[in-house]
Enzyme design. Structure first.
Site, PDB file in Angstrom:
ATOM      1  N   GLU A 176      -3.985 -39.162 -31.503  1.00  0.00           N
ATOM      2  CA  GLU A 176      -4.114 -40.046 -32.667  1.00  0.00           C
ATOM      3  C   GLU A 176      -4.300 -41.206 -32.985  1.00  0.00           C
ATOM      4  OE1 GLU A 176       0.346 -38.486 -34.339  1.00  0.00           O
ATOM      5  OE2 GLU A 176      -0.044 -36.589 -34.284  1.00  0.00           O
ATOM      6  N   ASN A 217      -7.064 -36.480 -28.522  1.00  0.00           N
ATOM      7  CA  ASN A 217      -6.959 -35.346 -29.586  1.00  0.00           C
ATOM      8  C   ASN A 217      -6.342 -35.998 -31.315  1.00  0.00           C
ATOM      9  OD1 ASN A 217      -5.132 -32.544 -29.942  1.00  0.00           O
ATOM     10  ND2 ASN A 217      -2.999 -33.607 -29.888  1.00  0.00           N
ATOM     11  N   HIS A 253      -2.084 -28.560 -37.743  1.00  0.00           N
ATOM     12  CA  HIS A 253      -0.969 -28.409 -38.173  1.00  0.00           C
ATOM     13  C   HIS A 253      -1.855 -27.836 -39.942  1.00  0.00           C
ATOM     14  CE1 HIS A 253       1.511 -29.823 -34.448  1.00  0.00           C
ATOM     15  NE2 HIS A 253       0.917 -30.460 -34.533  1.00  0.00           N
ATOM     16  N   GLU A 283      -2.619 -27.783 -32.095  1.00  0.00           N
ATOM     17  CA  GLU A 283      -1.339 -27.856 -31.546  1.00  0.00           C
ATOM     18  C   GLU A 283      -1.057 -26.268 -33.319  1.00  0.00           C
ATOM     19  OE1 GLU A 283       0.799 -31.820 -32.592  1.00  0.00           O
ATOM     20  OE2 GLU A 283      -0.301 -32.462 -30.754  1.00  0.00           O
ATOM     21  N   ASP A 285       0.254 -24.383 -36.076  1.00  0.00           N
ATOM     22  CA  ASP A 285       0.933 -24.477 -37.149  1.00  0.00           C
ATOM     23  C   ASP A 285       1.162 -23.798 -38.285  1.00  0.00           C
ATOM     24  OD1 ASP A 285       1.711 -26.497 -37.519  1.00  0.00           O
ATOM     25  OD2 ASP A 285       3.877 -27.029 -36.449  1.00  0.00           O
TER      26      ASP A 285
END
Ligand code: XIL
Length: 443
Positions: A176, A217, A253, A283, A285
């Site tokens: 990030e 990432n 996400h 990641e 979701d």
């Protein structure tokens, strides 16, 4: 000139057939050790685990774990059965390994890495430097001198990578670096070291482990306006400067109710593979509205879209879901969405949800693809199989006098993924049926 003569055995079809069968059997035995169990039949997806099916695509299918989860039988039994990759959710982060200056604690991360090793899962080392101050230990944030901060960052990367040398082969070196909901740099203390800090972190990581995969990432590039372009520019700059980066992790996400544009998403993935990098969904979701009665069906569709898009992009090598059960999701304590967000593949009772079935169905029905980052063993075995089949074909063909052998009718169908050689968009592949060997060992 005397024409070359051939021993009769070389054209004896029975001997050739036996040789061919024995050779093919030997190669298949060599590569099949860690593939689907005999009980797994992709035509009946319910007979297979996710990892058995993912292995057919040389895809890493991952989940996360906390140290307490790998010793909890309810979590541990599902993680090792369904996933071939594991990301420590928090245990490797700076706040977990060195929450106060000079006090190191790797016990939690060690437990997860040992569990992964025991279950033949690869580990995603998440993360060496997370450029969000909210998640940076106070003592690190308080270092105002860039030279001192750089020394601490270097020490942190060095100590962590050395501790896991030979055990973790894939690192999110920088996490990030961009603003969470924007396109500029994050407001992290690490940017005070100057614009080169990311490149320097990667160079240091490469010097510590020449074989490790080094990843960057990032959050939200799938939906924050302009963020994909900003991330692409950042990464393209690193590649142009010769910085040792191997892949880009897109966290993915998702937002409640959002429907993924799979064409656009595929193009985003391919933008990175066109730079010669691998790309991964790191990641995933998919939160849903608490009061939508058809929430789980819609969620299943979204999961299927993400996985199938990854599968059709050469160089998309991983889909990791951020958490195992709806009872253990970070989103319920984030305060961003109405709860319960129920974003994962298993419900609070560890029962598989429609999203799990949907992912399994996609993995079972998509055309298998050649290994991309699979073990060398697999590549060697694939080449061996092609050579044997090619050699046998050329033996069966009636040789013309004067020629040593006719041209082999077998050509490699596709080179091993070498992103750099591809042009833009070339990373999006069409599905092609076939059966390919499986990776033996997850690394
Ligand atoms: C989250 C964890 O899931 C939470 O338990 C923790 O409190 C905060 O971090 N992007 C990342 C992950 O890169 O490390 C974050 O994980 C989620 C967002």
């Amino acid at each position: 000139m005397k024409s070359r003569s051939y021993p009769s055995s070389r054209t004896n079809p029975i001997r050739v057939a036996i040789l061919l069968l024995v050779s093919v059997a030997m190669v298949l035995l060599t590569v099949d050790g860690a593939g689907a169990s005999p009980a797994c039949n992709p035509r009946k997806p319910a007979t297979c685990t996710l990892r058995e099916l993912a292995d057919l695509h040389s895809l890493r299918i991952g989940s996360t774990a906390e140290p307490s989860e790998v010793t909890n039988p309810a979590f541990a039994s599902i993680l090792g059965r369904e996933f071939n990759s594991l990301t420590p959710e928090n245990a490797l982060k700076w706040y977990a390994t060195q929450s106060t200056v000079g006090t190191w604690d790797f016990t939690g991360a060690d437990a997860i890495v040992n569990y992964a090793s025991d279950n033949d899962m690869s580990v995603r080392g998440h993360t060496l430097v997370w450029a969000q101050d909210t998640y940076t230990p106070a003592w690190v944030r308080a270092i105002s001198n860039p030279v001192d901060l750089r020394a601490k960052v270097n020490e942190h990367i060095t100590t962590t990578m050395n501790h896991f040398a030979g055990r973790i082969h894939r690192w999110d070196v920088v996490n990030e670096p961009l603003a969470t909901f924007g396109t500029g740099p994050s407001s992290s203390v690490f940017w005070t070291m100057g614009p080169e800090w990311i490149a320097d972190a990667f160079r240091l990581a490469r010097s510590l482990d020449a074989d490790a995969e080094l990843w960057l990432n990032e959050y939200g590039s799938d939906w924050v306006p302009g963020k994909h372009e900003a991330l692409l520019e950042l990464v393209a700059g690193l590649v142009a400067d010769g910085v040792p980066i191997d892949g880009v992790g897109l966290q993915t996400h998702r937002l409640p109710g959002d429907q993924l544009d799979t064409v656009r998403f595929g193009e985003q993935l391919a933008d990175f593979t066109a730079l010669g990098l691998e790309v991964a969904i790191t990641e995933l979701d998919v939160p849903v509205s608490p009061d939508d009665p058809s929430a789980f069906q819609k969620q299943a569709t979204e999961y299927a879209k993400v996985v199938s898009t990854c599968l059709r992009v050469t160089g998309c090598v991983e889909v990791t879901v951020w958490g195992l059960t709806d009872g253990a999701t970070w989103l319920d304590s984030l305060g961003m969405f109405p709860t319960p967000t129920r974003p994962l593949l298993f419900d609070t009772n560890f029962a598989p949800k429609p999203a799990f079935e949907a992912v399994r169905r996609v993995l079972a029905t998509a055309a298998p693809r050649l290994p991309v980052t699979g073990s060398r063993m697999t590549a060697v075995a694939t080449a061996g199989l092609l050579l044997i089949v090619g050699g046998a074909f050329s033996l069966i063909r009636a040789p013309r006098p004067g020629l040593i052998a006719g041209p082999s009718p077998v050509r490699p169908t596709r080179a091993r993924y070498v992103g750099r050689a591809q042009g833009p968009r070339a990373g999006v592949r069409s599905n092609r049926p076939g059966r390919y060997p499986r990776p033996r060992k997850h690394r």
